[in-house]
Enzyme design. Sequence first.
Site, mmCIF file in Angstrom:
data_model
loop_
_atom_site.group_PDB
_atom_site.id
_atom_site.type_symbol
_atom_site.label_atom_id
_atom_site.label_comp_id
_atom_site.label_asym_id
_atom_site.label_seq_id
_atom_site.Cartn_x
_atom_site.Cartn_y
_atom_site.Cartn_z
ATOM 1 N N HIS A 137 2.075 3.083 -9.095
ATOM 2 C CA HIS A 137 1.838 1.646 -9.334
ATOM 3 C C HIS A 137 2.984 1.049 -10.153
ATOM 4 C CE1 HIS A 137 -1.948 2.148 -7.473
ATOM 5 N NE2 HIS A 137 -2.548 2.756 -8.470
ATOM 6 N N ASP A 196 0.826 -1.212 0.000
ATOM 7 C CA ASP A 196 0.000 0.000 0.000
ATOM 8 C C ASP A 196 0.862 1.265 0.000
ATOM 9 O OD1 ASP A 196 -2.350 1.425 -0.029
ATOM 10 O OD2 ASP A 196 -2.675 1.299 2.135
ATOM 11 N N LEU A 254 10.740 -20.450 -4.803
ATOM 12 C CA LEU A 254 9.716 -19.630 -4.142
ATOM 13 C C LEU A 254 8.398 -19.624 -4.919
ATOM 14 C CD1 LEU A 254 10.198 -16.241 -2.461
ATOM 15 C CD2 LEU A 254 8.629 -16.300 -4.393
HETATM 16 C C1 IPE Z 1 -5.496 -2.677 0.014
HETATM 17 O O1 IPE Z 1 -5.129 -1.365 -0.221
HETATM 18 C C2 IPE Z 1 -5.465 -3.471 -1.239
HETATM 19 C C3 IPE Z 1 -4.199 -3.515 -1.967
HETATM 20 C C4 IPE Z 1 -3.036 -3.080 -1.571
HETATM 21 C C5 IPE Z 1 -4.293 -4.142 -3.235
HETATM 22 P P1 IPE Z 1 -6.199 -0.203 -0.313
HETATM 23 O O2 IPE Z 1 -5.416 1.053 -0.395
HETATM 24 O O3 IPE Z 1 -7.169 -0.468 -1.380
HETATM 25 O O4 IPE Z 1 -6.942 -0.333 1.096
HETATM 26 P P2 IPE Z 1 -7.852 0.697 1.887
HETATM 27 O O5 IPE Z 1 -8.916 1.130 0.954
HETATM 28 O O6 IPE Z 1 -6.974 1.846 2.289
HETATM 29 O O7 IPE Z 1 -8.349 -0.065 3.072
HETATM 30 C C1 IPE Z 2 -1.777 0.191 -3.249
HETATM 31 O O1 IPE Z 2 -1.483 1.541 -3.306
HETATM 32 C C2 IPE Z 2 -1.965 -0.421 -4.607
HETATM 33 C C3 IPE Z 2 -3.352 -0.790 -4.929
HETATM 34 C C4 IPE Z 2 -4.385 -0.735 -4.137
HETATM 35 C C5 IPE Z 2 -3.576 -1.274 -6.267
HETATM 36 P P1 IPE Z 2 -2.643 2.617 -3.295
HETATM 37 O O2 IPE Z 2 -3.027 2.907 -4.689
HETATM 38 O O3 IPE Z 2 -3.739 2.193 -2.397
HETATM 39 O O4 IPE Z 2 -1.873 3.857 -2.687
HETATM 40 P P2 IPE Z 2 -2.451 4.911 -1.669
HETATM 41 O O5 IPE Z 2 -2.938 4.161 -0.473
HETATM 42 O O6 IPE Z 2 -3.544 5.652 -2.374
HETATM 43 O O7 IPE Z 2 -1.270 5.781 -1.364
HETATM 44 MG MG MG Z 3 -4.096 2.483 -0.405
#
Ligand code: IPE
Ligand code: IPE
Ligand code: MG
Length: 248
Positions: free
Chosen positions: A40, A23, A134
């Site tokens: 990403h 995240d 792995l």
């Molecule tokens: C959780 O991250 C899912 C992934 C990293 C794929 P999110 O950024 O979507 O989660 P929330 O919405 O903050 O809980």
């Molecule tokens: C996690 O990073 C990746 C996915 C959920 C695909 P985010 O896109 O949630 O990044 P933040 O949380 O907005 O910084």
């Molecule tokens: Mg996020």
Amino acid sequence: MTSSTQTILEHTQIPRHIAVIMDGNGRWAKKRFLPRVMGHKRGLNALENMVKRCAGLGVRYLTVFAFSTENWRRPEEEVSFLMGLFLQALQKQVQRLHENNMRLKVIGDRSRFGADIVQGIEAAEALTAANSGLTLTIAADYGGRWDILQAANKLVQAGATEITEAALAQHLMLAGAPEPDLFIRTGGETRISNFMLWQLAYTEFYFTDTLWPDFGDEQVDAAIASFQTRERRFGRTSEQLPLEQQRS
Ligand code: IPE
Ligand code: IPE
Ligand code: MG
């Protein structure tokens, strides 16, 4: 920065299975005045690096949350960029996994993916199925509740009248893999966001503010080092554990 490659980890305490919520990609990009999707892109590099690091350390299973069932709620351009990136990774990076004797698995509901992605997943899984290194599992359109429900539904369809823990576990998406020893969430949030709800029952949790694209070798090592200080009691008292597992 100190060189992380000098960190020597006790092999016996290397987690067999690490689960990661990657995240913070969007915030990483925002801080640099870049579009979220650039985060990403960099996130994919961080994943590649972590796979390498974990394999080198002797981790057997790495399971990463790439796209949740809830992530479909994001703006359409972001969702389609993520799907494009996923397809590209399936086409380009899988070969490298294969050359390194790694297995790739994808868990989640495939019904909303395009035909090209589904084909890419099937081809990647087939190509790497016999590898013994792995196992990298990508959770995509995955949700912990969805996983438990699909397992329960399979049992019902097979005519089960009573569901046991063992029978349910056998039908979860990750059946066959040990439960995660270590769970890592980057990006500062301290929640599970519907990741592997069943399998995380006794996992050690590690939360860090580091944003996912910045999560490099040093950060992987720090998470594992933290894991190695934990005393896993599984309900027992400290005194009941073998001496070498007790931490004082
Ligand atoms: C959780 O991250 C899912 C992934 C990293 C794929 P999110 O950024 O979507 O989660 P929330 O919405 O903050 O809980
Ligand atoms: C996690 O990073 C990746 C996915 C959920 C695909 P985010 O896109 O949630 O990044 P933040 O949380 O907005 O910084
Ligand atoms: Mg996020």
